[in-house]
Design a protein around this motif. Structure first.
Motif, mmCIF file in Angstrom:
data_model
loop_
_atom_site.group_PDB
_atom_site.id
_atom_site.type_symbol
_atom_site.label_atom_id
_atom_site.label_comp_id
_atom_site.label_asym_id
_atom_site.label_seq_id
_atom_site.Cartn_x
_atom_site.Cartn_y
_atom_site.Cartn_z
ATOM 1 N N THR A 195 -6.045 4.389 -8.919
ATOM 2 C CA THR A 195 -5.271 4.431 -7.677
ATOM 3 C C THR A 195 -3.788 4.622 -7.985
ATOM 4 O OG1 THR A 195 -5.208 2.032 -7.775
ATOM 5 C CG2 THR A 195 -6.851 2.998 -6.326
ATOM 6 N N THR A 196 -3.091 5.149 -7.006
ATOM 7 C CA THR A 196 -1.644 5.328 -7.182
ATOM 8 C C THR A 196 -0.976 3.948 -7.162
ATOM 9 O OG1 THR A 196 -1.516 5.661 -4.814
ATOM 10 C CG2 THR A 196 -1.470 7.640 -6.183
ATOM 11 N N ARG A 200 5.102 0.576 -3.644
ATOM 12 C CA ARG A 200 5.897 1.073 -2.513
ATOM 13 C C ARG A 200 5.110 1.169 -1.214
ATOM 14 N NH1 ARG A 200 8.806 5.460 -5.816
ATOM 15 N NH2 ARG A 200 10.300 4.201 -6.961
ATOM 16 N N LEU A 201 3.842 0.783 -1.232
ATOM 17 C CA LEU A 201 3.010 0.923 -0.034
ATOM 18 C C LEU A 201 3.018 -0.355 0.794
ATOM 19 C CD1 LEU A 201 -0.128 2.587 -1.720
ATOM 20 C CD2 LEU A 201 1.890 3.723 -0.786
ATOM 21 N N LYS A 204 -1.269 -1.858 5.013
ATOM 22 C CA LYS A 204 -2.287 -0.951 5.538
ATOM 23 C C LYS A 204 -2.537 0.192 4.541
ATOM 24 C CE LYS A 204 -3.320 1.164 9.953
ATOM 25 N NZ LYS A 204 -2.731 1.695 11.180
ATOM 26 N N GLU A 205 -1.448 0.721 4.005
ATOM 27 C CA GLU A 205 -1.563 1.805 3.026
ATOM 28 C C GLU A 205 -2.235 1.313 1.737
ATOM 29 O OE1 GLU A 205 2.440 4.408 4.160
ATOM 30 O OE2 GLU A 205 2.643 2.581 2.953
ATOM 31 N N ARG A 206 -1.925 0.074 1.357
ATOM 32 C CA ARG A 206 -2.547 -0.500 0.156
ATOM 33 C C ARG A 206 -4.053 -0.613 0.329
ATOM 34 N NH1 ARG A 206 1.020 -4.817 -3.103
ATOM 35 N NH2 ARG A 206 3.017 -3.832 -2.830
ATOM 36 N N GLY A 239 -1.839 -9.438 -1.028
ATOM 37 C CA GLY A 239 -3.216 -9.936 -1.083
ATOM 38 C C GLY A 239 -4.265 -8.845 -0.945
ATOM 39 N N SER A 240 -3.839 -7.574 -0.847
ATOM 40 C CA SER A 240 -4.833 -6.519 -0.619
ATOM 41 C C SER A 240 -5.717 -6.281 -1.846
ATOM 42 C CB SER A 240 -4.175 -5.225 -0.139
ATOM 43 O OG SER A 240 -2.932 -5.041 -0.730
#
Ligand SMILES: [Zn+2]
Ligand SMILES: [Zn+2]
Length: 266
Positions: A195-196, A200-201, A204-206, A239-240
């Motif tokens: 994963t990238t 910086r995410l 939601k993006e994470r 926490g993602s």
């Protein structure tokens, strides 16, 4: 039954210092502050891993803090509560705890460990991780037969990222925590997608970035079914990552509980 190879005698960190290799390393690399690398002269400083200046700037997580994500909360609240960050969210781990905030010297030490290949800092950081097991909700993991019900699982790195970094920082910390607590070390999660970078995410993006990124290893169900898992990472931020790992641990390997333990809280 527990595997004695993975459960060396519990109790303290003394054995780490008794190893001849460590004695040799101490001669070659004298004890230095984990953050600013100044040489530690006093044996008291050596025990704390930080020079007095840096040690004074370490920030412990104090009560009250969020019952779910461990976010400290300014104020006089005494009852368990959910912080505003967690209020609308559902996490697949039971709760997350760290004893320290990821600021100043601790953040610097973690950075040196992860990005500057200072692998020797794993012992100092594992001691900060170990500070979190004093949480009263973890009283069961200190029972004499706890190794039959509890185990330590690191957040995995993708094999490509591990080659780039030279090691998985969470696995290094988890292995030392397992030794100090006498619980089995089970490196049984895999990261199947490269994963990238998450930094910086937003949350939601994470989550979108991480969807389907983790899977159990082949032996995972056999070792983790019905077990209480201490899931180890270096820093807890949104926490993602740990949520995704906990989802795999609970849904695919049928772990009973997943408790996230990190060196620091972002
Ligand atoms: Zn220092
Ligand atoms: Zn929270």
């Amino acid at each position: 039954m527990t595997n004695p190879r993975q459960n060396p005698t519990a109790g303290g960190w003394g054995h780490l210092l008794q190893k001849p290799l460590h004695a040799l390393l101490d001669l070659i690399y004298p004890l230095r502050c984990a953050a600013c690398a100044v040489r530690l002269t006093d044996s008291g400083d050596a025990r704390t891993d930080f020079c007095p200046g840096c040690a004074a700037e370490l920030v412990p997580v104090k009560l009250p803090f969020c019952d779910t994500c461990g976010e400290p909360f300014a104020g006089g609240m005494t009852a368990p509560f959910k912080c505003p960050n967690c209020a609308g969210l559902r996490f697949d781990f039971d709760f997350a705890i760290s004893a320290w905030l990821s600021t100043g010297p601790l953040r610097q030490a973690i950075h040196r460990f992860k990005y500057q290949r200072c692998l020797h800092l794993r012992a100092a950081l594992a001691r900060r991780l170990h500070d979190a097991v004093a949480d009263s909700r973890l009283v069961e993991m200190h029972a004499p037969d706890a190794a039959e019900r509890w185990c330590v699982v690191p957040v995995p790195l993708h094999s490509r990222r591990r080659r780039e970094r030279g090691f998985n920082q969470s696995a290094e910390l988890a292995r030392l925590l397992a030794r100090a607590t006498g619980l089995p070390f089970r490196d049984l999660l895999r990261r199947s997608r490269y994963t990238t970078a998450q930094a910086r995410l937003d949350r939601k993006e994470r989550l979108a970035n991480l969807a389907g990124a983790f899977r159990p290893a082949r032996q995972a169900v056999r070792h983790l079914q019905g077990k209480n898992v201490l899931l180890i990472d270096d820093v807890f931020t949104t926490g993602s990552t740990t949520h995704e790992c906990a989802a795999v641990l609970k849904k695919s390997t049928h772990a009973a509980k997943v408790i996230v333990l990190t060196v620091a809280r972002g």
